[in-house]
Design an enzyme around this catalytic site. Structure first.
Site, mmCIF file in Angstrom:
data_model
loop_
_atom_site.group_PDB
_atom_site.id
_atom_site.type_symbol
_atom_site.label_atom_id
_atom_site.label_comp_id
_atom_site.label_asym_id
_atom_site.label_seq_id
_atom_site.Cartn_x
_atom_site.Cartn_y
_atom_site.Cartn_z
ATOM 1 C CG ASP A 93 50.202 92.142 -5.915
ATOM 2 O OD1 ASP A 93 51.338 92.208 -5.639
ATOM 3 O OD2 ASP A 93 49.553 93.090 -5.643
ATOM 4 C CG ASP A 272 43.104 90.457 -3.391
ATOM 5 O OD1 ASP A 272 42.687 90.078 -4.504
ATOM 6 O OD2 ASP A 272 43.396 91.371 -3.265
ATOM 7 C CB CYS A 311 30.793 90.145 15.482
ATOM 8 S SG CYS A 311 32.359 90.111 15.183
ATOM 9 C CB CYS A 313 35.828 90.314 16.324
ATOM 10 S SG CYS A 313 35.035 91.885 16.777
ATOM 11 C CB CYS A 316 31.910 92.461 19.031
ATOM 12 S SG CYS A 316 31.632 93.270 17.447
ATOM 13 C CG HIS A 342 33.787 94.285 13.524
ATOM 14 N ND1 HIS A 342 33.042 93.244 14.122
ATOM 15 C CD2 HIS A 342 33.307 94.510 12.273
ATOM 16 C CE1 HIS A 342 31.779 93.072 13.351
ATOM 17 N NE2 HIS A 342 31.834 94.003 12.347
HETATM 18 ZN ZN LIG Z 1 33.310 92.323 15.735
#
Ligand SMILES: [Zn+2]
Length: 381
Positions: A93, A272, A311, A313, A316, A342
């Site tokens: 930016d 963003d 999920c 990730c 998780c 996550h």
């Molecule tokens: Zn997750």
């Protein structure tokens, strides 16, 4: 001119678009969400995490990097990419939003924005030219013009004068871009920013002034700054309809899963926001079941229940809600990190699903399915 063509539009579903950014540090499928790496770091994560999350593009903040570590370090390091060990594309930016958030600490002039550092009170001047110089030192793939970010509730006269100033600054930034060379061996694109508050005719005026010139892409600024939601949607739709079809559109600082998915339907390609990372550090997590407060005592005995069963990730796959709730409850540092891993993975998967749905021609159904848990009166958990 550099990078006049950095975008390929590949599929449309209504006004929603799927395509590809072609940048010096790689190709980026769109729509894309760029996690915010304010100070050469996505807070709580390291470069290995960024790769494992499959992040495709990051955002860096010129204001913060200009103050610390400063331009000498950024130039000497070879730019933001090698400095933070991130090999993918980066958008920076212009620092305008941070400067205008300083309130009494800044003063606006035709020449630029004068401000006092929030760190030590020292005086600085950002001009359209100097922020191009800063972003040359950072070596981002996409640079932004310096613009004025008027408050969401400003009146029409203020919004009008402000967009004219920002358009003059865009042309000065453009000249600085054309007359300077990249410092780190790769070309850098420059985006102007459409302003004009919540007034349709002012947004059209801003686009008319900016689009008299050819740009690699265009940003939509001044939204998600306190205006009413219907105003935000209407202005996004207006820009979505009237901006050039063959250029990427970047809606700055937006937002929630709902705002992002709705804006994709209106023709936006790039996003963003600090929301997924900032909220994660406070224990507010976004899941396929809706928003979850990880601190809540209701998770205390939730053994073997992942935060989000849909999920993939790290968090998780390895922890249950009971452990996560405990970490947030006792304020362990790892809680902020696991929450961030996550939330970012959730946002990235949301975008991956959006791209697939647009290509399959079923984006409206995808949007409804993702947002249903967020629209129920009571949170699921
Ligand atoms: Zn997750």
């Amino acid at each position: 001119m550099e990078l006049a063509r950095i975008f390929q539009l590949e599929a449309r579903d209504g006004d929603a678009r799927a395509g590809r950014l072609l940048l010096p540090h790689g190709e980026v499928p769109t729509p894309v969400f760029m996690p915010v790496g304010t100070r050469a770091s996505v807070k709580t994560l390291d470069c290995r995490d960024l790769r494992e999350l499959e992040i495709t593009m990051l955002l860096g903040n010129s204001y913060h990097l200009y103050l610390r570590p400063g331009l000498e370090v950024m130039r000497g390091s070879g730019g933001l990419h090698p400095f933070m060990r991130w090999e993918g594309p980066i958008l920076t930016d212009s620092g305008g939003f941070q400067v205008f958030s300083l309130g009494d600490l800044r003063k606006l002039k035709e020449e630029g924005a004068e401000f006092r550092s929030h760190l030590d009170g020292s005086r600085h001047l950002f001009t359209p030219e100097s922020v191009v110089e800063i972003q040359r030192a950072l070596g981002s793939d996409i640079m932004m013009q310096l613009d004025e970010c008027p408050p969401g509730d400003c009146d029409e006269a203020y919004a009008s004068a402000s967009l004219e100033l920002s358009a003059r600054w865009a042309l000065r930034a453009r000249r600085a871009w054309e007359e300077s060379r990249p410092l780190h061996g790769h070309p850098q694109a420059l985006f102007p920013i459409v302003q004009g508050g919540v007034h349709d005719h002012l947004r059209r005026r801003s686009m008319e002034l900016l689009l008299a010139h050819d740009w690699p892409g265009v940003a939509i600024g001044g939204l998600s700054v306190g205006e009413a939601k219907p105003d935000m949607r209407r202005i996004t739709a207006l820009c979505g309809r009237e901006l050039p079809v063959d250029k990427p559109r970047y809606l700055m600082g937006v937002g929630t899963p709902e705002d992002i998915l709705e804006s994709i339907a209106l023709g936006v390609d790039m996003f963003d926001c600090v929301l997924p990372t900032r909220n994660a550090r406070k224990g507010t997590l976004f899941t396929s079941l809706g928003r979850v407060n990880a601190r809540s005592a209701r998770h205390a005995m939730a053994f073997d229940q992942p935060l989000d069963p849909a999920c993939d990730c790290f968090t998780c796959r390895h922890y249950d809600r009971a452990h996560l709730r405990h970490l947030f409850h006792v304020e362990e540092i790892s809680a902020m990190r696991l929450g961030t891993l996550h939330n970012l993975r959730y946002y990235l998967k949301l975008m991956e699903g959006a791209r697939a749905a647009i290509r399959a021609g079923c984006y409206p159904a995808y949007l409804q399915a993702c947002l249903a848990p967020y629209r129920t009166a009571a949170p699921v958990v």
